[in-house]
Design an enzyme around this catalytic site. Structure first.
Site, PDB file in Angstrom:
ATOM      1  N   ASP A 210      -2.406  12.859  16.028  1.00 16.14           N
ATOM      2  CA  ASP A 210      -2.208  13.289  14.650  1.00 16.14           C
ATOM      3  C   ASP A 210      -0.958  12.682  14.054  1.00 16.14           C
ATOM      4  O   ASP A 210      -0.099  12.181  14.758  1.00 16.14           O
ATOM      5  CB  ASP A 210      -1.965  14.806  14.660  1.00 16.14           C
ATOM      6  N   LYS A 232      -5.550   7.452  10.396  1.00 17.22           N
ATOM      7  CA  LYS A 232      -6.042   6.209   9.799  1.00 17.22           C
ATOM      8  C   LYS A 232      -7.551   6.230   9.601  1.00 17.22           C
ATOM      9  O   LYS A 232      -8.127   5.280   9.094  1.00 17.22           O
ATOM     10  CB  LYS A 232      -5.673   5.020  10.698  1.00 17.22           C
ATOM     11  N   MET A 347       2.772  24.724   5.556  1.00 18.50           N
ATOM     12  CA  MET A 347       2.054  23.956   4.534  1.00 18.50           C
ATOM     13  C   MET A 347       2.229  24.597   3.154  1.00 18.50           C
ATOM     14  O   MET A 347       1.300  24.571   2.345  1.00 18.50           O
ATOM     15  CB  MET A 347       0.545  23.874   4.880  1.00 18.50           C
TER      16      MET A 347
HETATM   17  N1  SAH Z   1      -0.291  23.164  14.712  1.00 18.08           N
HETATM   18  C1  SAH Z   1       0.978  22.999  14.041  1.00 18.08           C
HETATM   19  C2  SAH Z   1       0.867  23.286  12.568  1.00 18.08           C
HETATM   20  C3  SAH Z   1      -0.078  22.363  11.834  1.00 18.08           C
HETATM   21  S1  SAH Z   1      -0.087  22.647  10.111  1.00 18.08           S
HETATM   22  C4  SAH Z   1       2.010  23.889  14.718  1.00 18.08           C
HETATM   23  O1  SAH Z   1       1.664  24.772  15.523  1.00 18.08           O
HETATM   24  O2  SAH Z   1       3.208  23.680  14.481  1.00 18.08           O
HETATM   25  C5  SAH Z   1       1.137  21.528   9.561  1.00 18.08           C
HETATM   26  C6  SAH Z   1       2.352  22.280   9.049  1.00 18.08           C
HETATM   27  O3  SAH Z   1       3.157  22.672  10.148  1.00 18.08           O
HETATM   28  C7  SAH Z   1       3.275  21.479   8.188  1.00 18.08           C
HETATM   29  O4  SAH Z   1       2.822  21.417   6.851  1.00 18.08           O
HETATM   30  C8  SAH Z   1       4.540  22.294   8.287  1.00 18.08           C
HETATM   31  O5  SAH Z   1       4.456  23.454   7.497  1.00 18.08           O
HETATM   32  C9  SAH Z   1       4.490  22.732   9.723  1.00 18.08           C
HETATM   33  N2  SAH Z   1       5.277  21.839  10.595  1.00 18.08           N
HETATM   34  C10 SAH Z   1       4.830  21.082  11.598  1.00 18.08           C
HETATM   35  N3  SAH Z   1       5.855  20.464  12.236  1.00 18.08           N
HETATM   36  C11 SAH Z   1       6.981  20.865  11.611  1.00 18.08           C
HETATM   37  C12 SAH Z   1       8.369  20.623  11.801  1.00 18.08           C
HETATM   38  N4  SAH Z   1       8.800  19.808  12.782  1.00 18.08           N
HETATM   39  N5  SAH Z   1       9.256  21.231  10.985  1.00 18.08           N
HETATM   40  C13 SAH Z   1       8.833  22.053  10.012  1.00 18.08           C
HETATM   41  N6  SAH Z   1       7.537  22.336   9.793  1.00 18.08           N
HETATM   42  C14 SAH Z   1       6.611  21.755  10.581  1.00 18.08           C
END
Ligand code: SAH
Length: 427
Positions: A210, A232, A347
């Site tokens: 991803d 992609k 998000m």
């Molecule tokens: N499965 C992922 C979340 C996927 S949704 C998890 O458990 O973290 C994608 C969202 O995750 C982004 O829009 C943001 O809100 C958050 N996100 C993912 N990585 C992040 C990071 N390093 N810092 C802040 N927010 C993050």
């Protein structure tokens, strides 16, 4: 020295002593499913927990030679040399192998430095120099984790098809069985993947990654690994997901070990469930390796604990990808506004003004502390601290961009005076 692996399942193993050494030795014996009996007047809390859970039998007194009856192995873990000697002598009498932490010369068996890597166990003896054994063990472990050393059959034969000494020649090539692992890559720092996730990554033939996956993890892949960049894949989001599912299934049917590497945890807003269903529908074995989710880790990296005693007894994680009041939204924002605990929104950057307004309108106090954490746990981490009232304006003024989590609640300020904000661009 004659190296052996003992099959201890269901067999009595005596551990004499209930202190730190015993505490360190018992878990591996339990892992081997030995019937562990500890003889000691007192136990450490960790050993007592094993006893309370029924995993270990405790004889609450000093050692007596009859304790050895029926034992296959004895582990001496007492400080007092005379007491240790008494156990050794009784074991020698009965021809029971005896491991001694205090005196390797008096022992009749030595425990090697061990590392376990999935089904593989590596045991190293240093010929009397335990530190050397540990150093060699660590070097092998590092290579297994990084994939430099895979130990898979293809690599066991030399270029000329020769087999190194001591390795059973491989028979006809095994029929490949493909499988898919949905692996959480963690929030961004490449060190925050799990040990199992990293092992499966090192063993993968195909990796489907991803956008949010830490690039350094992909950097380590062996050159022959097929890397599919899921971002992609053309078409709209729905078609792209079908295409990803198709790639997972196709490669696995062709016999590949497929790792679907996903940011954070695979099942937190990651569509991991859909991919698991697609694999299951195609009859492909699929496993899930949980990941450190950004919903907890990004706040933590900014010095915000999602719960804190006396401050927050709950945390709620919601998706803000749809604005409140959107007909497709499954989030009850008015209910969330009535909660007093921590609210973490993923998000949610684009809809932050509407989200903050909805929380306020439904009763969350406007001075509620709020923070935005962008790219948490990475070198590019940025943090904006604010309040419910002003967070949207502050985030916008600071130029915060996705990926970011928004945190609402008193936990935002709980540690802030004690813990300096170490983020590179911390505001
Ligand atoms: N499965 C992922 C979340 C996927 S949704 C998890 O458990 O973290 C994608 C969202 O995750 C982004 O829009 C943001 O809100 C958050 N996100 C993912 N990585 C992040 C990071 N390093 N810092 C802040 N927010 C993050």
């Amino acid at each position: 020295m004659y190296p052996l692996a003992l099959r201890l399942a269901g067999r009595r193993v005596l551990v004499v002593g209930g202190g730190a050494v015993a505490t360190r030795r018992v878990p591996a014996l339990l892992d081997a499913e030995a019937r562990v009996v500890v003889v000691a007047p007192e136990l450490t809390p960790a050993l007592r927990a094993h006893v309370d859970a029924g995993r270990v039998e405790w004889v609450a007194r000093e050692f007596a030679p009859a304790d050895l009856d029926g034992a296959w192995l004895v582990q001496v873990a007492v400080d007092d040399p005379a007491a240790a000697e008494a156990v050794s002598a009784a074991a020698l009498d009965r021809q029971i192998f005896c491991v001694r932490a205090d005196d390797r010369d008096a022992a009749t068996a030595w425990t090697p430095a061990v590392t376990r890597h999935g089904p593989l166990t590596v045991a190293v003896l240093g010929g009397g120099d335990p530190r050397r054994a540990v150093a060699v063990r660590d070097a092998i472990r590092e290579q297994l984790i990084s994939g430099t050393l895979s130990g898979r059959p293809a690599e066991r034969t030399g270029a000329d098809g020769s087999v190194p000494d001591g390795v059973t020649p491989p028979g006809p090539p095994e029929r490949p069985v493909g499988r898919v692992a949905l692996v959480g890559a963690g929030p961004g720092d490449p060190e925050l993947i799990t040990v199992r996730g990293r092992r499966l990554l090192a063993e993968a033939d195909v990796v489907v990654a991803d956008r949010l996956v830490p690039g350094l993890l992909l950097d380590e892949l062996r050159p022959e690994v097929e890397l599919v960049d899921a971002t992609k894949i053309p078409h709209g989001p729905a078609a792209a997901q079908e295409e990803i599912n198709r790639v997972l299934v196709d490669r696995a049917l062709a016999g590949a070990r497929v790792v679907r590497l996903k940011g954070g945890d695979p099942y937190v807003f990651g569509r991991g469930g859909e991919e698991a269903l697609a694999c299951a529908a195609a009859g492909i074995p699929v496993t899930v390796v949980p990941g450190v989710t950004s919903s907890v880790a990004a706040p933590a990296a900014a010095g915000i604990p999602v719960t804190h005693r006396g401050v927050a007894h709950e945390f709620t994680v919601v998706s803000g990808h749809l604005p409140p009041e959107h007909p497709d939204s499954l989030v009850d924002w008015s209910a969330l506004a009535r909660l007093r605990g921590t609210l973490v929104v993923l998000m949610g950057l684009n809809n932050l003004p509407a989200i903050a307004a909805a929380l306020r309108a439904h009763g969350r106090p406007s001075e509620t502390p709020a923070a935005v954490v962008q790219e948490g746990t990475t070198g590019a981490q940025r943090v904006v601290r604010s309040t419910l009232d002003e967070v949207a304006a502050h985030a916008r003024a600071a130029g915060i961009r996705p990926p970011a989590v928004v945190v609402f609640g008193d936990v935002v300020t709980t540690l802030s005076s004690a813990l300096p904000d170490r983020s590179p661009a911390g505001e």
